[in-house]
Design a protein around this motif. Structure first.
Motif, short mmCIF file in Angstrom:
data_model
loop_
_atom_site.label_atom_id
_atom_site.label_comp_id
_atom_site.label_asym_id
_atom_site.label_seq_id
_atom_site.Cartn_x
_atom_site.Cartn_y
_atom_site.Cartn_z
N GLU A 198 35.26 93.82 55.02
CA GLU A 198 36.70 94.09 55.17
C GLU A 198 37.26 93.43 56.43
OE1 GLU A 198 34.91 97.26 52.66
OE2 GLU A 198 34.43 96.40 54.62
N LEU A 199 36.55 93.59 57.55
CA LEU A 199 37.04 92.99 58.80
C LEU A 199 37.00 91.47 58.72
CD1 LEU A 199 38.00 93.26 61.73
CD2 LEU A 199 35.60 93.36 62.44
N ALA A 200 35.93 90.93 58.16
CA ALA A 200 35.79 89.47 58.09
C ALA A 200 36.89 88.86 57.22
CB ALA A 200 34.41 89.12 57.53
N THR A 201 37.08 89.40 56.03
CA THR A 201 38.07 88.82 55.11
C THR A 201 39.50 89.04 55.62
OG1 THR A 201 38.01 90.86 53.79
CG2 THR A 201 36.59 89.04 53.08
N GLY A 202 39.78 90.22 56.14
CA GLY A 202 41.12 90.50 56.66
C GLY A 202 41.47 89.59 57.83
N THR A 203 40.50 89.35 58.71
CA THR A 203 40.75 88.49 59.87
C THR A 203 41.04 87.07 59.45
OG1 THR A 203 39.29 89.87 61.24
CG2 THR A 203 39.75 87.64 62.02
N ILE A 204 40.28 86.55 58.49
CA ILE A 204 40.48 85.17 58.03
C ILE A 204 41.84 85.01 57.36
CG2 ILE A 204 39.67 83.43 56.39
CD1 ILE A 204 36.80 84.49 56.98
N CYS A 205 42.19 85.95 56.48
CA CYS A 205 43.50 85.87 55.81
C CYS A 205 44.64 85.94 56.82
CB CYS A 205 43.64 87.01 54.80
SG CYS A 205 42.64 86.83 53.31
N ALA A 206 44.54 86.87 57.77
CA ALA A 206 45.62 87.04 58.76
C ALA A 206 45.73 85.83 59.67
CB ALA A 206 45.36 88.30 59.58
N ALA A 207 44.58 85.28 60.10
CA ALA A 207 44.61 84.09 60.97
C ALA A 207 45.27 82.92 60.25
CB ALA A 207 43.20 83.73 61.41
N GLY A 208 45.02 82.80 58.94
CA GLY A 208 45.62 81.71 58.17
C GLY A 208 47.13 81.80 58.10
N THR A 209 47.66 83.01 58.05
CA THR A 209 49.12 83.17 57.92
C THR A 209 49.87 82.85 59.21
OG1 THR A 209 49.12 85.52 58.54
CG2 THR A 209 48.81 85.00 56.20
N LEU A 210 49.16 82.67 60.31
CA LEU A 210 49.84 82.32 61.57
C LEU A 210 50.59 81.00 61.44
CD1 LEU A 210 47.07 83.33 64.14
CD2 LEU A 210 49.28 84.45 63.82
N GLY A 211 50.18 80.17 60.47
CA GLY A 211 50.89 78.91 60.24
C GLY A 211 52.31 79.10 59.76
N GLN A 212 52.66 80.33 59.35
CA GLN A 212 54.01 80.62 58.90
C GLN A 212 54.99 80.81 60.06
OE1 GLN A 212 54.28 79.69 55.66
NE2 GLN A 212 55.43 81.51 55.20
N ILE A 213 54.49 81.27 61.20
CA ILE A 213 55.39 81.64 62.29
C ILE A 213 55.19 80.76 63.52
CG2 ILE A 213 53.83 83.42 63.19
CD1 ILE A 213 57.70 83.48 63.16
N ILE A 214 53.96 80.29 63.77
CA ILE A 214 53.73 79.43 64.92
C ILE A 214 54.17 78.01 64.56
CG2 ILE A 214 51.96 78.41 66.41
CD1 ILE A 214 50.39 80.98 66.22
N PRO A 215 55.07 77.41 65.33
CA PRO A 215 55.55 76.06 65.00
C PRO A 215 54.45 75.02 65.23
CG PRO A 215 56.45 76.79 67.10
CD PRO A 215 55.71 77.97 66.52
N PRO A 216 54.48 73.89 64.48
CA PRO A 216 55.49 73.53 63.47
C PRO A 216 55.19 74.22 62.15
CG PRO A 216 53.87 71.79 63.64
CD PRO A 216 53.48 72.82 64.66
N SER A 217 56.17 74.85 61.57
CA SER A 217 55.99 75.62 60.34
C SER A 217 57.02 75.15 59.32
CB SER A 217 56.19 77.11 60.63
OG SER A 217 56.43 77.83 59.46
N ILE A 218 56.57 74.93 58.09
CA ILE A 218 57.48 74.46 57.05
C ILE A 218 58.56 75.51 56.77
CG2 ILE A 218 57.62 73.87 54.59
CD1 ILE A 218 54.89 72.55 54.89
N VAL A 219 58.18 76.80 56.81
CA VAL A 219 59.18 77.84 56.52
C VAL A 219 60.27 77.85 57.58
CG1 VAL A 219 58.05 79.76 57.74
CG2 VAL A 219 59.47 80.22 55.75
N LEU A 220 59.94 77.53 58.83
CA LEU A 220 60.95 77.45 59.88
C LEU A 220 61.91 76.28 59.63
CD1 LEU A 220 58.81 78.18 63.09
CD2 LEU A 220 60.33 79.75 61.88
N VAL A 221 61.37 75.16 59.13
CA VAL A 221 62.22 74.02 58.79
C VAL A 221 63.18 74.38 57.66
CG1 VAL A 221 62.23 71.65 57.90
CG2 VAL A 221 60.47 72.35 59.54
N LEU A 222 62.65 75.04 56.62
CA LEU A 222 63.48 75.40 55.47
C LEU A 222 64.54 76.43 55.85
CD1 LEU A 222 60.75 75.64 52.67
CD2 LEU A 222 62.31 73.75 53.15
N LEU A 223 64.13 77.46 56.62
CA LEU A 223 65.09 78.48 57.04
C LEU A 223 66.18 77.87 57.92
CD1 LEU A 223 62.74 81.51 57.83
CD2 LEU A 223 64.53 81.45 56.09
#
Length: 441
Positions: free
Chosen positions: A138-163
């Motif tokens: 649980e800790l291993a998989t949760g950490t990997i998934c959460a670390a991957g989503t940092l690309g959504q908020i830490i620039p450069p992020s495609i979602v920031l460009v679109l927004l």
């Protein structure tokens, strides 16, 4: 009856999406039908002009360039080297492997912004190692998934460009405003891992001392410098040029694409097959985004032409709903929608509708844009359609079940909501840095 047409349009699109119809063609097709019956043939004279205006938007050139940069960096092998080095560097600590995954996720986010590539890379490299070292699944998989989503908020992020493009906000300001919330998330993730390491040491053990014995002295320094300096060069080239005011986000994206290619050459990983794969992947992802954008343009044109934005604004004013209550309502809708549809779909369907209302209510759009980006980040983790969960399950060992992944991401969803609340009650976390940089000589 006409005042209800915008709501019928919105409900039709959302209903067809839930039935599984393709997003781009649902947005475009439904909008064409409503546009014809509402405005007649004149609609087909106006729509091409709007689509042309969208497709010639200079800012949106950054999208394919950032996608190319992320895919090319994935091929360079730098992620593997960085992950192995960070694991050895923090391996002496309980939870050190998980902390290294978060740090590498942050570095990859700041140099690629591609969530899928980050999750798959770290799932292939770190998940077997973490399980072998005795980490709870649980800790291993949760950490990997959460670390991957940092690309959504830490620039450069495609979602920031679109927004930024949709909300008519400077992309540079979006990138600068996202820095502190992004760092906050990284810190909160690491604090959570530290808490787990103290309360449940068996779930996050340290690496054996004999494996770390060779990682000392000059060899350690050389490996750290090699693993960290190359990604740091790319981050500095992209974000440094934007923050220093030397380059626009689009120009910085071009610098990043060239830099990622040079790093892949440096790593001796560039060949014709790699170039073909990167070009093909860039084409597919870019076409997906821009076809969605064309559909969203048609939707926005019809919705506004029906007076949908004015109707909703008037409803909000008549209900005497305050700005903060409206913000809460939008955030709740976006969060719930993230369980069922992709972040790009939410961006193109919901954001254009609510942006004029936020503007009318006098709410800082930069602050709202970052809040939306943080909220959209949760859509990668929330089941049943969280894409990070799919990415990781696709590369996870057979003993890792879907249940392990679902349980593992729950604490990180809570952490993301806590970070969102912090930014809600502390708007300066978004606005201070852009204002400070605007004042510099």
């Amino acid at each position: 009856m006409t005042e209800y047409l915008p709501f019928i349009l919105f409900a039709s699109v959302f209903g067809l999406l839930l039935l599984g119809y393709p997003v781009a063609f649902t947005l475009g097709g439904v909008s064409l039908i409503f546009g014809y019956f509402t405005f007649g043939l004149n609609f087909f004279q106006l729509l091409p002009l709007r689509v042309w205006g969208t497709m010639t938007n200079y800012v949106l050139i950054a999208v394919p360039l950032f996608v190319y940069m992320g895919l090319m960096l994935e091929k360079s092998g730098l992620a593997e080297e960085l992950l192995e080095t960070m694991a050895l560097l923090f391996g002496r600590l309980r939870g050190g492997l998980a902390i290294s995954v978060i740090m590498v996720g942050a570095v990859l986010a700041a140099s690629t912004g591609i969530v899928g590539a980050t999750v798959v890379t770290m799932g292939l490299l770190s998940l077997p190692t973490m399980l072998k070292r005795g980490y709870s699944p649980e800790l291993a998989t949760g950490t990997i998934c959460a670390a991957g989503t940092l690309g959504q908020i830490i620039p450069p992020s495609i979602v920031l460009v679109l927004l930024g493009s949709i909300m008519n906000i400077s992309i540079g300001d979006m990138f600068v405003g996202a820095v502190i919330p992004g760092v906050l998330l990284v810190v909160l993730y690491m604090v959570w891992i530290g808490i787990i390491a103290v309360l449940s040491p068996q779930s996050a053990p340290a690496m054996p001392a004999e494996e770390l014995a060779a990682f000392t002295g000059l060899a350690m320094v050389k490996r750290i410098l090699r693993a960290v300096l190359l990604p740091a060069f790319l981050i500095l080239a992209v974000l440094g040029s934007i923050f220093a005011g030397v380059a626009s986000p689009t120009e910085a994206a071009a610098v990043g694409a060239a830099g990622a290619t040079l790093l892949t050459i440096w790593q001796k990983k560039l060949n014709m097959q790699t170039l073909k794969d990167v070009m093909r992947g860039t084409n597919i992802l870019t076409c997906m985004v821009f076809v969605l954008l064309v559909g969203a343009t048609a939707f926005g044109l019809v919705f506004r032409g029906m007076g949908g934005d004015r109707t909703i604004t008037q409803m909000i004013l008549d209900s005497q709903m305050g700005p903060h209550m409206f913000l809460f309502l939008v955030m709740l809708v976006v969060f719930v929608a993230g369980f069922f549809i992709d972040f790009i779909e939410i961006t193109f369907i919901i954001v254009p509708v609510v942006t004029p209302i936020f503007e009318h209510l006098g709410i800082d759009l930069l602050w709202v844009g970052i809040l939306l980006a943080m909220n959209l980040q949760t859509s990668f983790l929330t089941p049943p359609f969280g894409f990070s969960l799919f990415y990781l399950k696709g590369v996870a060992p057979p003993e890792v079940t879907t249940g392990h992944i679902y349980k593992g991401i729950v604490p990180y969803i809570v952490i993301q909501l806590i970070a969102l609340l912090v930014v809600v009650f502390w708007p300066e976390s978004v606005t201070w840095l852009p204002q400070a940089m605007a004042k510099k000589p």
